[in-house]
Write a protein that holds these residues in place. Structure first.
Motif, PDB file in Angstrom:
ATOM      1  N   PRO A 186     -21.934   0.381  44.607  1.00 51.70           N
ATOM      2  CA  PRO A 186     -22.507   0.815  43.887  1.00 51.70           C
ATOM      3  C   PRO A 186     -22.017   1.788  43.179  1.00 51.70           C
ATOM      4  O   PRO A 186     -21.186   1.174  42.474  1.00 51.70           O
ATOM      5  N   LEU A 187     -23.265   1.615  42.190  1.00 54.57           N
ATOM      6  CA  LEU A 187     -23.054   1.346  40.544  1.00 54.57           C
ATOM      7  C   LEU A 187     -22.137   3.354  41.172  1.00 54.57           C
ATOM      8  O   LEU A 187     -22.864   4.405  40.914  1.00 54.57           O
ATOM      9  N   PRO A 188     -21.231   3.937  39.251  1.00 57.51           N
ATOM     10  CA  PRO A 188     -21.154   4.735  39.205  1.00 57.51           C
ATOM     11  C   PRO A 188     -22.528   5.927  38.571  1.00 57.51           C
ATOM     12  O   PRO A 188     -23.489   4.730  38.113  1.00 57.51           O
ATOM     13  N   LYS A 189     -22.547   6.933  38.574  1.00 61.54           N
ATOM     14  CA  LYS A 189     -23.658   7.738  37.973  1.00 61.54           C
ATOM     15  C   LYS A 189     -23.866   7.474  36.488  1.00 61.54           C
ATOM     16  O   LYS A 189     -22.436   7.841  35.877  1.00 61.54           O
ATOM     17  N   LEU A 190     -25.195   6.907  35.782  1.00 60.39           N
ATOM     18  CA  LEU A 190     -24.516   6.550  34.395  1.00 60.39           C
ATOM     19  C   LEU A 190     -25.444   7.361  33.220  1.00 60.39           C
ATOM     20  O   LEU A 190     -26.674   7.425  33.635  1.00 60.39           O
ATOM     21  N   MET A 191     -24.608   8.283  33.176  1.00 61.61           N
ATOM     22  CA  MET A 191     -25.189   9.374  31.904  1.00 61.61           C
ATOM     23  C   MET A 191     -25.782   8.557  30.785  1.00 61.61           C
ATOM     24  O   MET A 191     -26.025   7.398  30.149  1.00 61.61           O
ATOM     25  N   PRO A 192     -27.102   9.097  29.953  1.00 67.01           N
ATOM     26  CA  PRO A 192     -27.718   8.316  29.201  1.00 67.01           C
ATOM     27  C   PRO A 192     -27.552   8.912  27.772  1.00 67.01           C
ATOM     28  O   PRO A 192     -26.898   9.890  27.774  1.00 67.01           O
ATOM     29  N   ILE A 193     -27.634   8.015  27.205  1.00 67.83           N
ATOM     30  CA  ILE A 193     -26.954   8.457  25.484  1.00 67.83           C
ATOM     31  C   ILE A 193     -28.359   9.149  25.032  1.00 67.83           C
ATOM     32  O   ILE A 193     -29.282   8.066  24.901  1.00 67.83           O
ATOM     33  N   ARG A 194     -27.642   9.464  24.021  1.00 67.21           N
ATOM     34  CA  ARG A 194     -28.657  10.328  23.291  1.00 67.21           C
ATOM     35  C   ARG A 194     -29.191  10.386  21.484  1.00 67.21           C
ATOM     36  O   ARG A 194     -28.432   9.891  21.072  1.00 67.21           O
ATOM     37  N   ALA A 195     -30.142   9.338  22.238  1.00 71.68           N
ATOM     38  CA  ALA A 195     -30.346   8.213  20.817  1.00 71.68           C
ATOM     39  C   ALA A 195     -31.420   8.626  20.240  1.00 71.68           C
ATOM     40  O   ALA A 195     -32.602   8.572  20.657  1.00 71.68           O
ATOM     41  N   GLN A 196     -31.016   9.567  19.521  1.00 67.78           N
ATOM     42  CA  GLN A 196     -32.130   9.683  18.126  1.00 67.78           C
ATOM     43  C   GLN A 196     -31.773   9.549  17.006  1.00 67.78           C
ATOM     44  O   GLN A 196     -30.418   9.976  16.702  1.00 67.78           O
ATOM     45  N   VAL A 197     -32.376   9.492  15.715  1.00 72.84           N
ATOM     46  CA  VAL A 197     -32.111   9.597  14.513  1.00 72.84           C
ATOM     47  C   VAL A 197     -30.836  10.046  13.943  1.00 72.84           C
ATOM     48  O   VAL A 197     -30.003   9.839  12.682  1.00 72.84           O
ATOM     49  N   ASP A 198     -31.510  11.599  14.253  1.00 68.95           N
ATOM     50  CA  ASP A 198     -30.664  13.056  13.247  1.00 68.95           C
ATOM     51  C   ASP A 198     -29.068  12.546  13.523  1.00 68.95           C
ATOM     52  O   ASP A 198     -28.694  13.290  13.750  1.00 68.95           O
ATOM     53  N   ARG A 199     -28.801  12.131  15.339  1.00 69.60           N
ATOM     54  CA  ARG A 199     -28.182  12.007  15.496  1.00 69.60           C
ATOM     55  C   ARG A 199     -26.683  10.478  15.184  1.00 69.60           C
ATOM     56  O   ARG A 199     -25.287  10.977  15.083  1.00 69.60           O
ATOM     57  N   ILE A 200     -27.195  10.052  14.247  1.00 68.62           N
ATOM     58  CA  ILE A 200     -26.514   9.116  13.548  1.00 68.62           C
ATOM     59  C   ILE A 200     -25.163  10.034  12.583  1.00 68.62           C
ATOM     60  O   ILE A 200     -25.622  10.432  11.758  1.00 68.62           O
ATOM     61  N   PHE A 201     -23.985   9.849  12.026  1.00 70.88           N
ATOM     62  CA  PHE A 201     -23.312  10.533  11.652  1.00 70.88           C
ATOM     63  C   PHE A 201     -23.067   9.354  10.322  1.00 70.88           C
ATOM     64  O   PHE A 201     -22.132  10.374   9.925  1.00 70.88           O
ATOM     65  N   ARG A 202     -22.894   8.477  10.346  1.00 72.48           N
ATOM     66  CA  ARG A 202     -21.971   7.036   9.380  1.00 72.48           C
ATOM     67  C   ARG A 202     -23.159   6.097  10.323  1.00 72.48           C
ATOM     68  O   ARG A 202     -23.714   5.471  11.192  1.00 72.48           O
ATOM     69  N   VAL A 203     -23.262   5.074   8.797  1.00 74.89           N
ATOM     70  CA  VAL A 203     -23.532   4.170   8.874  1.00 74.89           C
ATOM     71  C   VAL A 203     -22.430   3.387   8.308  1.00 74.89           C
ATOM     72  O   VAL A 203     -22.026   3.154   7.253  1.00 74.89           O
ATOM     73  N   THR A 204     -21.528   1.972   8.601  1.00 74.96           N
ATOM     74  CA  THR A 204     -20.511   1.389   8.085  1.00 74.96           C
ATOM     75  C   THR A 204     -20.774  -0.109   8.638  1.00 74.96           C
ATOM     76  O   THR A 204     -21.153  -0.529   8.916  1.00 74.96           O
ATOM     77  N   VAL A 205     -20.233  -0.787   7.090  1.00 81.33           N
ATOM     78  CA  VAL A 205     -20.247  -2.268   7.393  1.00 81.33           C
ATOM     79  C   VAL A 205     -18.784  -1.990   7.405  1.00 81.33           C
ATOM     80  O   VAL A 205     -17.887  -1.867   6.095  1.00 81.33           O
ATOM     81  N   CYS A 206     -18.601  -4.352   7.559  1.00 81.36           N
ATOM     82  CA  CYS A 206     -17.317  -4.458   7.806  1.00 81.36           C
ATOM     83  C   CYS A 206     -17.296  -5.475   8.063  1.00 81.36           C
ATOM     84  O   CYS A 206     -19.132  -6.848   8.266  1.00 81.36           O
ATOM     85  N   LEU A 207     -16.952  -6.917   6.609  1.00 85.42           N
ATOM     86  CA  LEU A 207     -16.851  -7.639   6.651  1.00 85.42           C
ATOM     87  C   LEU A 207     -15.931  -8.782   7.221  1.00 85.42           C
ATOM     88  O   LEU A 207     -14.667  -8.658   7.156  1.00 85.42           O
ATOM     89  N   ARG A 208     -16.240  -9.208   7.771  1.00 83.36           N
ATOM     90  CA  ARG A 208     -15.545 -10.620   9.027  1.00 83.36           C
ATOM     91  C   ARG A 208     -15.196 -11.637   8.030  1.00 83.36           C
ATOM     92  O   ARG A 208     -15.858 -12.212   7.661  1.00 83.36           O
ATOM     93  N   PRO A 209     -13.277 -11.798   7.535  1.00 84.12           N
ATOM     94  CA  PRO A 209     -13.206 -12.206   7.293  1.00 84.12           C
ATOM     95  C   PRO A 209     -13.161 -14.027   8.059  1.00 84.12           C
ATOM     96  O   PRO A 209     -11.808 -14.103   8.148  1.00 84.12           O
ATOM     97  N   PHE A 210     -14.192 -14.938   7.939  1.00 86.79           N
ATOM     98  CA  PHE A 210     -14.425 -15.877   8.873  1.00 86.79           C
ATOM     99  C   PHE A 210     -13.765 -17.071   7.823  1.00 86.79           C
ATOM    100  O   PHE A 210     -14.241 -17.341   6.783  1.00 86.79           O
ATOM    101  N   ARG A 211     -13.093 -18.041   8.620  1.00 88.15           N
ATOM    102  CA  ARG A 211     -12.423 -19.404   8.558  1.00 88.15           C
ATOM    103  C   ARG A 211     -12.811 -20.139   9.162  1.00 88.15           C
ATOM    104  O   ARG A 211     -12.656 -21.111  10.459  1.00 88.15           O
ATOM    105  N   ALA A 212     -14.008 -21.314   8.555  1.00 87.91           N
ATOM    106  CA  ALA A 212     -13.843 -21.957   9.634  1.00 87.91           C
ATOM    107  C   ALA A 212     -12.847 -23.461   9.849  1.00 87.91           C
ATOM    108  O   ALA A 212     -13.006 -23.371  11.480  1.00 87.91           O
ATOM    109  N   ALA A 213     -11.676 -23.129  10.039  1.00 87.08           N
ATOM    110  CA  ALA A 213     -10.187 -24.256  10.366  1.00 87.08           C
ATOM    111  C   ALA A 213      -9.364 -22.783  11.101  1.00 87.08           C
ATOM    112  O   ALA A 213      -9.005 -23.060  11.491  1.00 87.08           O
TER     113      ALA A 213
END
Length: 383
Positions: free
Chosen positions: A33-60
């Motif tokens: 049985p699954l545990p009770k999954l509490m819902p995420i309050r997904a409203q845009v006014d609950r966004i407290f920051r937006v971040t960007v990460c540059l992953r350092p990719f090397r083909a080799a």
């Protein structure tokens, strides 16, 4: 088979003697049985920051070679794509072994992110006196803006660009890191913890390959024994509105607390962090140490003029933490992960093509809100 079924079968056999045997049908495995999954309050006014990460990719794959720069011996430890946190302990153990092989007991580390901190701590454990030189320290470093998932082969290399021995080297780094993370489980603040992840879809057929898509290396099958396998959830056993759902479990890094733990561990053992910005490798000559581990991540592209590093852009919308939510979800193109320091919402459809070779670190608020609205759509239809 339980004891009652077993005894009943024996009794029936004794009564029927030589009666014709009836074939039995194996019972399907019980669904936990699954545990009770509490819902995420997904409203845009609950966004407290937006971040960007540059992953350092090397083909080799990551750079782990040794180089002489003037009178310094430099051991490189950078270029891990989206696998920096996951492979950090394993990769740094290789770099530290090389650095300590030169017989010096006073070693410098350049960089204070995932690879820099783990290199410094492992150097201390090997008996070295360590100073970190860095422009930034957590939480300002790029790796502090990572998703926080166990993803040891995420954009680690291109399949046809690695050396023949790289898959085995990757496996060594992966296993070393995984077993080191085990020692952080159960610590105060849960810097590392296991969380359930749910993958949702309405179609089981694989997505068609995009034209020009990159052939990123995939090595997870080499370490299938480390983590639980994914299990399909039959209809009616889960609250999700999609036709198909599966559940797995994976390590999660609560990076805010985990980074603080690493910094504290390093300082308690006598380590020092000095604020320094290097512009060229020749500036390392000002350091008193003769051996240096270079763990500058994406910064190595400019510092070492290393054009083999390609930025892969990733953006996260951060929702206010909900302590009652303790799981992750993959829905449509969006990945959601509830961490102690915030609920991560990331559009996974942006990265391999749109984000590849994209060095724009400016947050895109409209894209962040679109991703959160996709999460809201999911929970609006949950049972």
């Amino acid at each position: 088979m339980n004891r009652r079924d077993f005894l009943g079968g024996v009794a029936l056999a004794s009564l029927t003697g030589c009666a014709r045997r009836v074939a039995t049908v194996a019972r399907p495995p019980a669904i936990e049985p699954l545990p009770k999954l509490m819902p995420i309050r997904a409203q845009v006014d609950r966004i407290f920051r937006v971040t960007v990460c540059l992953r350092p990719f090397r083909a080799a794959g990551p750079r782990l070679d040794v180089e002489r720069v003037g009178d310094k011996t430099v051991v490189h430890n950078y270029g891990h794509g989206g696998s920096g946190w996951s492979l950090s302990w394993g990769s740094s153990s290789i770099a530290v072994e090389k650095a300590m092989g030169f017989g010096e007991k006073d070693v410098a580390v350049v960089g204070c992110g995932a690879l820099g901190m783990t290199s410094a701590i492992l150097l201390q454990r090997a008996g070295a006196k360590v100073t970190i030189y860095a422009k930034e320290r957590p939480p300002e470093v790029r790796s502090a803006r990572a998703t926080g998932s166990w993803t040891p082969d995420s954009r680690i290399a291109l399949t046809n660009s690695v050396a023949p021995d790289f898959p085995a080297l990757w496996e060594k780094m992966c296993r070393t890191s995984f077993h080191t993370y085990e020692s952080y489980l159960g610590m105060a603040g849960n810097p590392v913890e296991w969380l359930d992840r749910y993958t949702l879809s309405d179609d089981t057929s694989p997505a068609p390959a995009r034209e020009g898509a990159l052939d990123f290396a995939r090595y997870q099958n080499r370490v299938r024994d480390l983590t639980p396998r994914s299990h399909d959830l039959p209809p009616g056993t889960h609250p999700f509105p999609t036709r198909y759902a599966s559940r797995s479990s994976s390590l999660t890094f609560n990076i805010a607390g985990y980074s603080r733990q690493l910094v504290n561990d390093f300082l308690v053992e006598g380590g020092k962090i000095e604020h320094v910005e290097f512009h060229t490798p020749s500036e390392l000559s000002q350091l008193p140490q003769k051996v240096v581990i270079n763990a500058t991540g994406y910064g190595a592209r400019a510092l070492w003029k290393d054009e083999s590093i390609v930025p892969v852009r990733g953006q996260i919308a951060w929702l206010i933490p909900q302590p009652e939510v303790n799981y992750g979800v993959g829905y449509k193109s969006v990945n959601i992960l509830s961490r102690r320091d915030g609920i991560v919402v990331q559009d996974a459809g942006i990265g391999e093509m749109e984000g590849y070779n994209n060095d724009n670190e400016q947050p895109d608020r409209a894209a962040a809100e679109a991703a959160v609205n996709t999460v809201a759509e999911l929970y609006a239809h949950m049972k």
